[in-house]
Design a protein around this motif. Structure first.
Motif, PDB file in Angstrom:
ATOM      1  N   ASN A  51      62.287 -95.346  29.032  1.00 58.17           N
ATOM      2  CA  ASN A  51      61.107 -95.704  28.240  1.00 58.17           C
ATOM      3  C   ASN A  51      60.567 -97.079  28.623  1.00 58.17           C
ATOM      4  O   ASN A  51      61.229 -98.098  28.414  1.00 58.17           O
ATOM      5  N   ARG A  52      59.380 -97.077  29.182  1.00 59.58           N
ATOM      6  CA  ARG A  52      58.656 -98.310  29.513  1.00 59.58           C
ATOM      7  C   ARG A  52      57.239 -98.173  28.984  1.00 59.58           C
ATOM      8  O   ARG A  52      56.666 -97.083  29.004  1.00 59.58           O
ATOM      9  N   PHE A  53      56.674 -99.285  28.551  1.00 60.04           N
ATOM     10  CA  PHE A  53      55.417 -99.222  27.825  1.00 60.04           C
ATOM     11  C   PHE A  53      54.379-100.176  28.423  1.00 60.04           C
ATOM     12  O   PHE A  53      54.712-101.168  29.067  1.00 60.04           O
ATOM     13  N   ALA A  76      47.627-101.444  21.244  1.00 57.47           N
ATOM     14  CA  ALA A  76      48.685-100.486  20.942  1.00 57.47           C
ATOM     15  C   ALA A  76      49.612-100.329  22.142  1.00 57.47           C
ATOM     16  O   ALA A  76      49.238-100.607  23.291  1.00 57.47           O
ATOM     17  N   LEU A  77      50.845 -99.874  21.862  1.00 57.03           N
ATOM     18  CA  LEU A  77      51.809 -99.585  22.910  1.00 57.03           C
ATOM     19  C   LEU A  77      51.647 -98.150  23.380  1.00 57.03           C
ATOM     20  O   LEU A  77      51.498 -97.227  22.563  1.00 57.03           O
ATOM     21  N   LEU A 135      62.992-102.646  16.021  1.00 59.87           N
ATOM     22  CA  LEU A 135      61.866-102.468  16.924  1.00 59.87           C
ATOM     23  C   LEU A 135      61.121-101.171  16.621  1.00 59.87           C
ATOM     24  O   LEU A 135      61.755-100.159  16.301  1.00 59.87           O
ATOM     25  N   PRO A 136      59.795-101.171  16.731  1.00 55.63           N
ATOM     26  CA  PRO A 136      59.036 -99.934  16.476  1.00 55.63           C
ATOM     27  C   PRO A 136      59.248 -98.884  17.554  1.00 55.63           C
ATOM     28  O   PRO A 136      59.028 -97.691  17.322  1.00 55.63           O
ATOM     29  N   VAL A 137      59.660 -99.304  18.744  1.00 55.52           N
ATOM     30  CA  VAL A 137      59.955 -98.383  19.841  1.00 55.52           C
ATOM     31  C   VAL A 137      61.255 -98.826  20.497  1.00 55.52           C
ATOM     32  O   VAL A 137      61.705 -99.958  20.312  1.00 55.52           O
ATOM     33  N   THR A 138      61.841 -97.940  21.289  1.00 54.90           N
ATOM     34  CA  THR A 138      63.080 -98.249  21.996  1.00 54.90           C
ATOM     35  C   THR A 138      62.856 -98.046  23.489  1.00 54.90           C
ATOM     36  O   THR A 138      62.442 -96.971  23.910  1.00 54.90           O
ATOM     37  N   GLY A 139      63.114 -99.078  24.271  1.00 56.15           N
ATOM     38  CA  GLY A 139      62.911 -98.973  25.706  1.00 56.15           C
ATOM     39  C   GLY A 139      63.202-100.285  26.390  1.00 56.15           C
ATOM     40  O   GLY A 139      63.787-101.212  25.810  1.00 56.15           O
ATOM     41  N   PHE A 140      62.793-100.371  27.651  1.00 57.89           N
ATOM     42  CA  PHE A 140      63.023-101.583  28.443  1.00 57.89           C
ATOM     43  C   PHE A 140      62.146-102.729  27.954  1.00 57.89           C
ATOM     44  O   PHE A 140      62.567-103.867  27.855  1.00 57.89           O
ATOM     45  N   LEU A 160      52.369-111.913  29.868  1.00 60.09           N
ATOM     46  CA  LEU A 160      52.650-110.972  30.946  1.00 60.09           C
ATOM     47  C   LEU A 160      53.375-109.733  30.440  1.00 60.09           C
ATOM     48  O   LEU A 160      53.139-108.625  30.918  1.00 60.09           O
ATOM     49  N   GLY A 161      54.261-109.924  29.487  1.00 57.93           N
ATOM     50  CA  GLY A 161      55.013-108.799  28.951  1.00 57.93           C
ATOM     51  C   GLY A 161      56.149-109.280  28.085  1.00 57.93           C
ATOM     52  O   GLY A 161      56.426-110.476  27.987  1.00 57.93           O
ATOM     53  N   ILE A 162      56.816-108.331  27.436  1.00 56.43           N
ATOM     54  CA  ILE A 162      57.961-108.625  26.581  1.00 56.43           C
ATOM     55  C   ILE A 162      59.086-107.665  26.945  1.00 56.43           C
ATOM     56  O   ILE A 162      58.879-106.455  27.058  1.00 56.43           O
ATOM     57  N   VAL A 163      60.276-108.220  27.146  1.00 50.82           N
ATOM     58  CA  VAL A 163      61.460-107.433  27.476  1.00 50.82           C
ATOM     59  C   VAL A 163      62.290-107.279  26.207  1.00 50.82           C
ATOM     60  O   VAL A 163      62.560-108.255  25.507  1.00 50.82           O
TER      61      VAL A 163
END
Length: 465
Positions: A96-98, A104-105, A326-331, A344-347
């Protein structure tokens, strides 16, 4: 008497060069010079009292390809196998990557079904981008920007959204400026081999896998997407230092290089803050611009080329929240430039490596990566004029609590098209006893840095025999 090799720069590239120099049956005398007070560079981990680990730089390493296999072989030789924390292929952090667009994600497709239908933020099924690549003619330019390459092969949406975000996440750079040949050589070579990028990647290059180990075989069998170490990525640097000490490698911190001069006998004279040393060969793991400032006048064409390889800074802000889900689970998620010029992004660190959460109350660890556009804002509002704050202010602004935070900055080069070829040509023509390794030249990942050190040392040892 064995020749002397001076390695300048004690980050992962310099340490890896010393590792490969010291492993041979008849190693040269090796001297490592590091300007700062510590070795390891951006492999730096902060450990809190309750065992939580926060990374100032890289937080995981990919095992794929020859470079990934070689790094795992090094890890095995250093005795770190028992400390490896793998992320297998069926893990949410692998699948799972967003992307964050339009407020929105959006989950990126991870199966064939996701390629067959339109998935936001893309307006049409990504299958058609693959068909475009299979039908498009091969490029004829010796190099081009990443954006131009992907636009030509896969279409505008993939270039404007997916690749724009990817280049920001990996290089903190603009895909319209970055070189496809330097930044994504596997894609460039795949097109050259098979005309189609997808076919070239699927059929492979026929290259050997690298130095195999039980760890790399396990990584393939379990389809690891990445791995870390129980004590944090700095453990790799510490293990390298422990490996080098008994093998006679001289490790010197607080030893900034002031100037390089060619001695009449062909050796290098290195001017340091507290004296000089002589070396038959220099391996530079310095950033390109820093090396340019210490080169002798007769190498000014090389210095000019190095100055034209700029770099940007990334603010890495580590946050820990208690009692948050977390609202989602992933990288994690990436953010295209059209959405936010700064972020740039959030890990989602706790998803991939929950072992680093510590023994305290249940918590979530995140890393916010902030690019050059937002660097001044971060410095002023988060860390204050002196740059020494803790990151609590950033957490308070989102309604969470910061259990811990670790600020840092990672330099990422913005590759100029054709620069590596011109640099290598100058070194060969002038027969300079100088090797250039590290993130300024052949990729910014830990694997890339280790691979560049291995290649340079292999060539050097062949010359010294």
């Amino acid at each position: 008497m064995p020749p002397t090799v001076a390695v300048v720069g004690g980050g992962i590239s310099g340490l890896a060069a010393c590792y490969y120099l010291a492993r041979g049956p008849r190693p040269p005398k090796v001297l490592l010079l590091e300007a700062s007070a510590r070795l390891g560079g951006w492999l730096q981990s902060t450990r809190t009292a309750d065992g939580a680990v926060f990374e100032h730089g890289p937080r995981g390493i990919r095992p794929a390809g020859v470079v990934g296999t070689d790094t795992l072989h090094m890890v095995s030789e250093l005795g770190l196998e028992g400390d490896v924390l793998p992320v297998p292929g069926d893990h949410p952090a692998s699948r799972n990557r967003f992307l964050y667009t339009g407020g929105a994600l959006h989950k990126l497709p991870s199966s064939l079904g996701g390629l067959l239908r339109p998935v936001p933020p893309f307006s049409r099924a990504l299958l058609w981008s693959g068909v475009r690549d299979l039908l498009a003619p091969a490029g004829t330019q010796p190099d081009e920007s990443v954006h131009a390459f992907v636009h030509r092969r896969f279409g505008q949406e993939v270039a404007d959204i997916a690749v724009d975000s990817l280049c920001r996440g990996v290089f903190a750079g603009d895909c319209r400026v970055l070189s496809i040949r330097s930044c994504f050589p596997a894609l460039f070579e795949a097109e050259r081999r098979r005309r189609s990028v997808l076919l070239g990647l699927a059929l492979g290059s026929g290259k050997e896998r690298g130095a195999e180990s039980g760890l790399s075989q396990r990584a393939r069998a379990e389809r690891w997407s990445q791995w870390s170490l129980r004590g944090g990525m700095e453990s790799l640097a510490q293990a390298l230092v422990a490996f080098l000490h008994p093998r006679g490698v001289e490790l010197r911190c607080h030893a900034p290089l002031r100037r390089l001069h060619r001695h009449p006998d062909g050796r290098w004279k290195l001017t340091l803050a507290d004296g000089t040393v002589m070396a038959d060969h220099v391996v530079s793991a310095l950033p390109a611009a820093a090396l340019a400032e210490v080169l002798p006048a007769e190498t000014e064409p090389l210095a000019q080329e190095l100055r034209h390889i700029p770099a940007v800074s990334v603010a890495v802000v580590n946050l820990q929240y208690e009692g948050v889900v977390l609202p989602v689970t992933g990288f994690g998620h990436l953010v295209p430039s059209s959405e936010d010029a700064s972020l740039l992004g959030i890990v989602y660190d706790s998803v991939a490596f929950p072992q680093h959460d510590g023994t305290g109350a249940a918590s979530v660890r995140l890393t916010c990566c902030i690019g050059d556009a937002g660097r001044r804002l971060v410095r002023a509002e988060l860390w204050g004029p002196g740059g020494g704050g803790t990151g609590t202010a950033a957490a308070a602004g989102t309604g969470g609590r910061a259990g811990a935070a670790g600020p840092g900055a990672c330099p990422d080069p913005l590759y100029r098209q054709g620069a590596p070829e011109r640099i290598n040509r100058f070194l060969a023509e002038q027969r300079l006893p100088l090797s250039l390794i590290g993130a300024s030249y052949a990729g910014v990942s830990v694997n890339d840095c280790i691979a560049s050190a291995k290649a340079a040392v292999g060539q050097l040892l062949g010359q010294l025999r």
